[in-house]
Design a protein around this motif. Structure first.
Motif, mmCIF file in Angstrom:
data_model
loop_
_atom_site.group_PDB
_atom_site.id
_atom_site.type_symbol
_atom_site.label_atom_id
_atom_site.label_comp_id
_atom_site.label_asym_id
_atom_site.label_seq_id
_atom_site.Cartn_x
_atom_site.Cartn_y
_atom_site.Cartn_z
ATOM 1 N N UNK A 31 -4.792 4.608 -11.228
ATOM 2 C CA UNK A 31 -4.365 4.481 -9.841
ATOM 3 C C UNK A 31 -3.660 5.710 -9.310
ATOM 4 N N UNK A 32 -3.126 6.541 -10.204
ATOM 5 C CA UNK A 32 -2.437 7.768 -9.778
ATOM 6 C C UNK A 32 -3.373 8.765 -9.097
ATOM 7 N N UNK A 33 -4.682 8.568 -9.246
ATOM 8 C CA UNK A 33 -5.654 9.478 -8.632
ATOM 9 C C UNK A 33 -5.744 9.307 -7.112
ATOM 10 N N UNK A 34 -5.263 8.161 -6.610
ATOM 11 C CA UNK A 34 -5.317 7.865 -5.173
ATOM 12 C C UNK A 34 -3.897 7.588 -4.691
ATOM 13 N N UNK A 35 -3.526 8.264 -3.614
ATOM 14 C CA UNK A 35 -2.207 8.058 -3.027
ATOM 15 C C UNK A 35 -2.370 7.537 -1.609
ATOM 16 N N UNK A 36 -1.700 6.427 -1.312
ATOM 17 C CA UNK A 36 -1.699 5.866 0.028
ATOM 18 C C UNK A 36 -0.458 6.390 0.736
ATOM 19 N N UNK A 83 0.816 -1.205 0.000
ATOM 20 C CA UNK A 83 0.000 0.000 0.000
ATOM 21 C C UNK A 83 0.858 1.267 0.000
ATOM 22 N N UNK A 84 1.857 1.334 0.852
ATOM 23 C CA UNK A 84 2.677 2.549 0.945
ATOM 24 C C UNK A 84 3.592 2.739 -0.272
ATOM 25 N N UNK A 85 3.886 1.644 -1.002
ATOM 26 C CA UNK A 85 4.614 1.785 -2.271
ATOM 27 C C UNK A 85 3.673 2.218 -3.389
ATOM 28 N N UNK A 86 2.374 2.282 -3.057
ATOM 29 C CA UNK A 86 1.352 2.630 -4.039
ATOM 30 C C UNK A 86 1.361 1.670 -5.216
ATOM 31 N N UNK A 87 1.563 0.386 -4.916
ATOM 32 C CA UNK A 87 1.588 -0.626 -5.962
ATOM 33 C C UNK A 87 0.219 -0.872 -6.585
ATOM 34 N N UNK A 88 -0.834 -0.319 -6.001
ATOM 35 C CA UNK A 88 -2.153 -0.416 -6.649
ATOM 36 C C UNK A 88 -2.106 0.228 -8.029
ATOM 37 N N UNK A 89 -1.171 1.158 -8.233
ATOM 38 C CA UNK A 89 -1.043 1.844 -9.524
ATOM 39 C C UNK A 89 -0.618 0.887 -10.629
ATOM 40 N N UNK A 90 -0.036 -0.245 -10.252
ATOM 41 C CA UNK A 90 0.383 -1.244 -11.241
ATOM 42 C C UNK A 90 -0.778 -2.114 -11.699
#
Length: 144
Positions: free
Chosen positions: A124-129, A112-119
């Motif tokens: 996914x860039x619209x949401x930042x963890x 989550x903190x690496x923002x791997x949801x963007x992959x």
């Protein structure tokens, strides 16, 4: 997406941790518990905070995980719902999911903190963890 029982109480506490920095640096420019759109499955989504700046609205979701459990797995649904809300609105430009608590597994927290949801999630860039420390640092600088 409010958990029941004890989770609701710890979530409310988490919001109280975040609120003071918003009171100082975004006074009069944020609201709490704002309906911002619909989750993927159709239920209303209430943002913990909506911060307004010159560029638009920023949705803030405060997520506290005190004990191990399945809540961390639900965060991808949360993120996907936020992406959909932002895509379908002219009002919001971004969302933050602010993580706290020791209940996240190491793998989930790192993902989550690496923002791997963007992959794996389109737009996914619209949401930042972010961690609490990172969020507070950005808010203190007026850089949300």
């Amino acid at each position: 997406m409010s958990p029941g029982g004890k989770g609701t109480k710890t979530g409310a506490f988490w919001e109280l941790v975040i609120r003071p920095v918003l009171d100082i640096h975004y006074s009069g420019r944020f609201q709490t518990h704002v309906p911002v759109g619909r989750q993927l499955f159709g239920a209303a989504y209430y943002a913990d905070f909506v911060v307004r700046d010159d560029a638009g609205g920023i949705i803030v979701s405060a997520k506290w995980q005190q004990v191990r459990g399945t809540a961390e797995q639900k965060l991808l649904y949360e993120i996907a719902s936020l992406i959909s809300i932002i895509r379908n609105s002219d009002e919001y430009r971004k969302a933050y999911v602010v993580l706290g608590g020791t209940g996240f597994s190491g793998g989930a927290r790192s993902f989550l903190l690496r923002n791997d949801h963007r992959k794996v999630l389109a737009d996914g860039h619209l949401v930042e963890v972010v961690s609490l420390e990172d969020f507070l640092s950005r808010a203190n600088k007026g850089e949300l």
